[in-house]
Design a protein around this motif. Structure first.
Motif, mmCIF file in Angstrom:
data_model
loop_
_atom_site.group_PDB
_atom_site.id
_atom_site.type_symbol
_atom_site.label_atom_id
_atom_site.label_comp_id
_atom_site.label_asym_id
_atom_site.label_seq_id
_atom_site.Cartn_x
_atom_site.Cartn_y
_atom_site.Cartn_z
ATOM 1 N N PRO A 69 -13.740 26.823 8.380
ATOM 2 C CA PRO A 69 -14.972 27.592 8.183
ATOM 3 C C PRO A 69 -14.687 28.961 7.577
ATOM 4 C CG PRO A 69 -14.909 26.627 10.385
ATOM 5 C CD PRO A 69 -13.561 26.405 9.788
ATOM 6 N N GLY A 70 -15.393 29.295 6.503
ATOM 7 C CA GLY A 70 -15.264 30.619 5.901
ATOM 8 C C GLY A 70 -14.086 30.788 4.973
ATOM 9 N N MET A 71 -13.231 29.758 4.794
ATOM 10 C CA MET A 71 -12.040 29.915 3.964
ATOM 11 C C MET A 71 -12.397 30.140 2.498
ATOM 12 S SD MET A 71 -8.725 30.022 4.369
ATOM 13 C CE MET A 71 -8.165 28.981 5.727
ATOM 14 N N GLY A 72 -13.395 29.399 1.996
ATOM 15 C CA GLY A 72 -13.815 29.591 0.609
ATOM 16 C C GLY A 72 -14.354 30.985 0.371
ATOM 17 N N LEU A 73 -15.158 31.497 1.310
ATOM 18 C CA LEU A 73 -15.697 32.857 1.187
ATOM 19 C C LEU A 73 -14.579 33.886 1.267
ATOM 20 C CD1 LEU A 73 -18.170 34.670 0.958
ATOM 21 C CD2 LEU A 73 -18.427 34.523 3.450
ATOM 22 N N MET A 74 -13.568 33.591 2.050
ATOM 23 C CA MET A 74 -12.421 34.493 2.175
ATOM 24 C C MET A 74 -11.676 34.617 0.843
ATOM 25 S SD MET A 74 -9.503 34.199 5.115
ATOM 26 C CE MET A 74 -8.750 35.667 5.812
ATOM 27 N N VAL A 75 -11.446 33.494 0.170
ATOM 28 C CA VAL A 75 -10.773 33.514 -1.123
ATOM 29 C C VAL A 75 -11.651 34.207 -2.173
ATOM 30 C CG1 VAL A 75 -9.877 32.070 -2.998
ATOM 31 C CG2 VAL A 75 -9.369 31.486 -0.615
ATOM 32 N N ALA A 76 -12.963 33.970 -2.105
ATOM 33 C CA ALA A 76 -13.873 34.647 -3.030
ATOM 34 C C ALA A 76 -13.825 36.164 -2.832
ATOM 35 C CB ALA A 76 -15.295 34.134 -2.832
ATOM 36 N N LEU A 77 -13.772 36.589 -1.560
ATOM 37 C CA LEU A 77 -13.661 38.017 -1.274
ATOM 38 C C LEU A 77 -12.371 38.584 -1.842
ATOM 39 C CD1 LEU A 77 -14.419 40.668 0.062
ATOM 40 C CD2 LEU A 77 -13.609 39.745 2.249
ATOM 41 N N ARG A 78 -11.305 37.808 -1.782
ATOM 42 C CA ARG A 78 -10.035 38.256 -2.350
ATOM 43 C C ARG A 78 -10.155 38.477 -3.852
ATOM 44 N NH1 ARG A 78 -5.572 40.708 -0.241
ATOM 45 N NH2 ARG A 78 -3.676 40.067 -1.324
ATOM 46 N N GLY A 79 -10.893 37.596 -4.529
ATOM 47 C CA GLY A 79 -11.111 37.771 -5.956
ATOM 48 C C GLY A 79 -11.930 39.003 -6.263
ATOM 49 N N VAL A 80 -12.978 39.262 -5.477
ATOM 50 C CA VAL A 80 -13.800 40.454 -5.671
ATOM 51 C C VAL A 80 -12.988 41.712 -5.364
ATOM 52 C CG1 VAL A 80 -15.883 41.670 -4.915
ATOM 53 C CG2 VAL A 80 -15.904 39.186 -5.150
ATOM 54 N N ASP A 81 -12.115 41.617 -4.359
ATOM 55 C CA ASP A 81 -11.230 42.740 -4.031
ATOM 56 C C ASP A 81 -10.290 43.044 -5.200
ATOM 57 O OD1 ASP A 81 -9.820 44.672 -2.524
ATOM 58 O OD2 ASP A 81 -8.354 43.182 -1.931
ATOM 59 N N ALA A 82 -9.787 42.004 -5.870
ATOM 60 C CA ALA A 82 -8.941 42.209 -7.047
ATOM 61 C C ALA A 82 -9.731 42.875 -8.167
ATOM 62 C CB ALA A 82 -8.379 40.867 -7.525
ATOM 63 N N PHE A 83 -11.006 42.513 -8.300
ATOM 64 C CA PHE A 83 -11.882 43.169 -9.271
ATOM 65 C C PHE A 83 -11.979 44.667 -8.961
ATOM 66 C CE2 PHE A 83 -16.075 44.687 -10.543
ATOM 67 C CZ PHE A 83 -16.140 44.288 -11.869
ATOM 68 N N GLY A 84 -12.153 44.998 -7.660
ATOM 69 C CA GLY A 84 -12.198 46.395 -7.272
ATOM 70 C C GLY A 84 -10.879 47.103 -7.531
ATOM 71 N N SER A 85 -9.766 46.409 -7.305
ATOM 72 C CA SER A 85 -8.454 47.013 -7.540
ATOM 73 C C SER A 85 -8.256 47.394 -8.998
ATOM 74 C CB SER A 85 -7.348 46.044 -7.106
ATOM 75 O OG SER A 85 -7.405 45.813 -5.712
ATOM 76 N N SER A 86 -8.805 46.597 -9.895
ATOM 77 C CA SER A 86 -8.682 46.932 -11.319
ATOM 78 C C SER A 86 -9.333 48.278 -11.621
ATOM 79 C CB SER A 86 -9.321 45.833 -12.173
ATOM 80 O OG SER A 86 -10.739 45.819 -12.022
ATOM 81 N N SER A 87 -10.389 48.618 -10.889
ATOM 82 C CA SER A 87 -11.102 49.871 -11.175
ATOM 83 C C SER A 87 -10.266 51.085 -10.805
ATOM 84 C CB SER A 87 -12.443 49.900 -10.417
ATOM 85 O OG SER A 87 -12.247 49.976 -9.011
ATOM 86 N N HIS A 88 -9.647 51.085 -9.617
ATOM 87 C CA HIS A 88 -8.867 52.292 -9.276
ATOM 88 C C HIS A 88 -7.567 52.359 -10.066
ATOM 89 C CE1 HIS A 88 -7.325 49.590 -5.881
ATOM 90 N NE2 HIS A 88 -6.212 49.977 -6.450
#
Length: 469
Positions: free
Chosen positions: A256-275
């Motif tokens: 449960p929630g594993m797919g959302l967890m991986v999606a969050l990791r991708g969005v976090d990488a998107f945020g990392s590109s900004s800083h």
């Protein structure tokens, strides 16, 4: 009397043997982390040296962007195929040849004549991007087989500590190495780090890969057996010849929630590109004559926070035998993203240093929590999940770099980092609500079972463990 003492003696011998086997596996893993840290130093060194070399060779900033794009695209593709490779080959073989490939392509670059430099640089970007992802996925997905399920949080923390130290050393020394000894010597140092890691991998017995994760060390619990009937079905699915796509997405649906967890990791990488993109611009606005000072200081303090968090996590795991869990990943992402936004808010340097320390600590927490959580999957699915995760991370970072670069021409660093990391905070809150809902449902189910069967409370779970069937 003798028969009563016998089992106690056997039990003591078994515990002693298990402790000895655990100590051996941990000592081997420390050697592996040392080799990984050395190669990570080479990775971060060439990240600076190669970008400078590309710019000096071509004279165009666009070439640097293309070089990075090819590197990220190679990592993206490698993430798609690495699960299938781990189903066919040992993790040790993948880790070994990933380092050999990176060392070999650096040698090609060193020996390439001037007329073939552009082609050699493209080959370097492809091989470095792909092999870096292959090594990382093979290492992380095989940790439960190397050290045992109950020590995976400790192992993840140790490997992240080594990588953080290597990052600081690589970034800090790159300019000095290039300016003092030149690009060729820097590339030779880089090649030597990959050779050193390859030798370390070749000399150590490393479990993992080849469909069922290889043979686990004595005294450790195999993750295959922990999956129950669900793991058996997953193994059958993997052996039936399915392509990576259904197996990879089956891995995300296994908890449960594993797919959302991986999606969050991708969005976090998107945020990392900004800083990452905004830091040089923000640093220039603080001190146009020497912008590198703030960037270097920021990342050094960030690394101190990261390493400090790893020490706390290692002690917590050793004392309690537990990992930080999915909730730690969600809360850590919120804190980390908020800290990166605050870092661009124009606070005094002392306050910004504290913010960077918090960002590093939260980043370290999320890294360990995320990696440890994906490692709860059965070995037959773990490689596919880590590969798909690497694909999402490369995609998020690559798309982010394109959008952020365009946005920074029109908006301030604070605004760009704010909406990029703000998106990560929103998804993290959704993830936390999802985990909290699953935990409530599990507690309700446990209470019903106790009422019907009189079973004792079996403990608190974070709602994202693999179903035991």
């Amino acid at each position: 009397m003798g028969s009563a003492d016998g089992p106690k003696a056997d039990e003591t011998d078994g515990d002693t043997r298990k402790a000895r086997d655990t100590a051996v596996s941990e000592r081997r893993f420390r050697f592996l982390v040392a080799g990984y840290a050395v190669s990570s130093y080479g990775t971060f060194l060439n990240m600076v040296a190669l970008n400078l070399f590309v710019y000096e060779t071509t004279g165009r900033a666009l070439a640097m962007g293309l070089f990075m794009a090819v590197r990220l695209a190679s990592g993206f593709v490698a993430g798609l195929v690495v699960g299938g490779l781990l189903a066919r080959f040992r993790a040790k073989s993948i880790m070994l040849w990933a380092n050999v490939g990176q060392g070999a392509v650096m040698l090609v670059l060193i020996l390439a004549p001037d007329g073939m430099l552009t082609g050699a640089l493209m080959a370097v970007s492809v091989v470095i991007g792909a092999c870096g992802t292959l090594f990382m996925v093979a290492l992380r997905s095989s940790i439960p087989e190397m050290v045992g399920e109950d020590r995976r949080a400790w192992a993840n923390s140790l490997s992240i500590t080594g990588r953080s130290l290597a990052m600081v050393a690589g970034f800090a020394s790159a300019g000095v190495v290039v300016s003092l000894v030149g690009y060729t010597a820097a590339f030779l140092v880089d090649m030597a780090t990959f050779v050193a890691c390859a030798v370390t991998v070749a000399l150590l017995p490393i479990a993992g890969g080849k469909g069922v994760g290889g043979s686990a060390p004595e005294g450790s619990k195999s993750s295959d057996s922990s999956g129950g009937s669900g793991a058996g079905k997953d193994a059958s699915a993997a052996k039936s010849g399915r392509r990576w796509r259904p197996v990879a997405f089956l891995a995300l649906a296994a908890a449960p929630g594993m797919g959302l967890m991986v999606a969050l990791r991708g969005v976090d990488a998107f945020g990392s590109s900004s800083h990452n993109a905004a830091l040089p611009i923000y640093s220039t606005s603080l001190d146009a004559s020497n912008p590198a000072v703030f960037v270097s200081a920021f990342w050094c303090v960030w690394a101190l926070g990261n390493i400090g968090a790893q020490q706390v996590i290692q002690r917590y795991a050793q004392r309690t035998g537990r990992s930080v869990g999915a909730l730690g990943f969600g809360y850590g992402t919120v804190v980390m993203s908020a800290a990166f936004i605050a870092a661009f808010a124009g606070f005094p340097l002392a306050v910004t240093a504290v913010i960077a320390l918090i960002a590093g600590a939260a980043d370290g927490l999320t890294e360990v929590a995320y990696t440890s959580h994906l490692q709860t999957l059965p070995a037959t699915l773990r490689g596919h999940a880590f590969g798909l995760s690497a694909t999402f991370e490369n995609l998020g970072f690559g798309v982010g770099m394109i959008l952020v670069a365009a946005a920074l021409d029109r908006f301030s660093p604070l605004a760009v980092v704010g909406w990029s990391h703000g998106a990560a905070i929103v998804v993290a809150v959704v993830f936390l609500l999802r985990v909290a809902g699953v935990r409530r449902a599990e507690r309700t189910g446990l209470r019903k079972e106790e009422a019907v069967e009189g079973r004792p409370d079996r403990g608190d779970r974070d709602g994202a463990e693999v179903s035991r069937g």
